[in-house]
Scaffold this active site. Structure first.
Site, PDB file in Angstrom:
ATOM      1  N   SER A 133       0.808  -0.903  -0.195  1.00 17.15           N
ATOM      2  CA  SER A 133      -0.088   0.069   0.152  1.00 17.15           C
ATOM      3  C   SER A 133       1.394   1.770   0.241  1.00 17.15           C
ATOM      4  CB  SER A 133      -0.909  -0.177   1.523  1.00 17.15           C
ATOM      5  OG  SER A 133      -1.627   1.262   1.730  1.00 17.15           O
ATOM      6  N   TYR A 140      -1.639  -0.764  11.106  1.00 20.45           N
ATOM      7  CA  TYR A 140      -2.086  -1.080   9.474  1.00 20.45           C
ATOM      8  C   TYR A 140      -0.897  -1.007   8.300  1.00 20.45           C
ATOM      9  CZ  TYR A 140      -3.448  -1.519   4.268  1.00 20.45           C
ATOM     10  OH  TYR A 140      -3.596  -1.505   2.600  1.00 20.45           O
TER      11      TYR A 140
END
Length: 281
Positions: free
Chosen positions: A137, A151
């Site tokens: 990501s 995360y």
């Protein structure tokens, strides 16, 4: 192509994994797709056939992953492209999140991908070819998002071990690409794909604002088209010399450049102190 490659995709019952699976099948590739629920794959894509193998797999169970890899090898004879796509976003500040919430995010996003790599690598080494895509990501490159530290840290971990993996598998003719996607218009920020803290702390107003912005404003308005994202991955898989690092989306480029500028400025401002630690002759 006279012989289409065999793809193995995790997290394929929704989002980018589902779109990629459908696009590959339309183009005649062989695809083994995994999900925690095999029926969800069948509902979305169809029954098992000569080109499609739906597999129920618990990403966090190494033995289960090993069995899924072996089932794919037995069915198609090989794996050419592996896509570690499964994952979810655990929102919450570092203080708010419990040990279990943190561990679960790492079990899926980090250890799950490592289980797949560990069990697929012997086959890729033996055939001396293949391509591994680890989907991180942009949050695996820049982590300055309040409430997304855990995360982002899972995706930083993916970035770290992928850089090493690229060097480890290079001698065997196996390519490795670390993908940093920006925001894609999938259900990644929807209920079931994102988790909020079980015990939020009211004082963290900035984190709550960032959380709500993602859940209510960004969700459904992401700037990137997952159909185009799937096409990009297929294009990368056909390149003779694919990149190790690949940023996907204009927003990914924007955030990456902001991080690079920040690091360069920090290096410049602290060069004298930062380089003062060497032994002097």
């Amino acid at each position: 192509m006279s012989t289409k490659k065999v793809w193995f995709i995790t997290g394929a019952s929704k989002g980018l994994g589902l779109i990629l699976t459908k696009k590959l099948l339309l183009e005649g590739y062989n695809v083994a797709s995994t999900s925690r629920d095999k029926q969800s794959l069948i509902n979305e894509i169809g029954e098992e056939n000569e080109n499609f193998l739906p597999i129920e797999m618990d990403l966090t169970n190494n033995q289960n992953v090993k069995q899924a890899i072996e089932t794919t090898i037995n069915y198609f004879g090989r794996i050419d492209v592996l896509v570690n796509n499964a994952g979810y976003s655990q929102i919450g500040t570092l203080e708010e999140l419990s040990e279990a919430e943190v561990e679960n995010n790492f079990k899926v996003n980090v250890f799950g991908s490592l289980n797949v790599i560990r069990n697929a690598s012997p086959h890729l080494r033996k055939q001396k070819s293949g391509h591994i895509f680890n989907i991180a990501s942009i949050g695996g490159y820049t982590g300055n998002f309040a409430g997304f530290g855990i995360y982002c840290s899972t995706k930083f971990a993916v970035a770290g071990f992928t850089e090493a993996l690229a060097e480890e598998l290079k001698p065997f003719g196996v390519h490795t690409t670390l993908v940093y996607p920006g925001y894609f218009r999938t259900n990644f920020l929807s209920q079931g794909s994102v988790k909020t803290p079980a015990n939020p702390i009211d004082d963290y107003k900035t984190a709550r604002e960032m959380e709500q912005a993602h859940l209510k404003e960004i969700n459904g308005n992401q700037p990137n088209d997952p159909e185009k994202g799937a096409e990009v991955l297929i294009t990368l898989s056909e390149q003779k010399h694919p990149p190790v690092h690949f940023f996907m989306g204009e927003d990914a480029y924007h955030y990456a450049n902001l991080k690079i500028d920040t690091i360069q400025q920090a290096l410049k401002e602290n060069i004298n102190l930062g380089t003062s630690t060497a032994f002097k002759n």
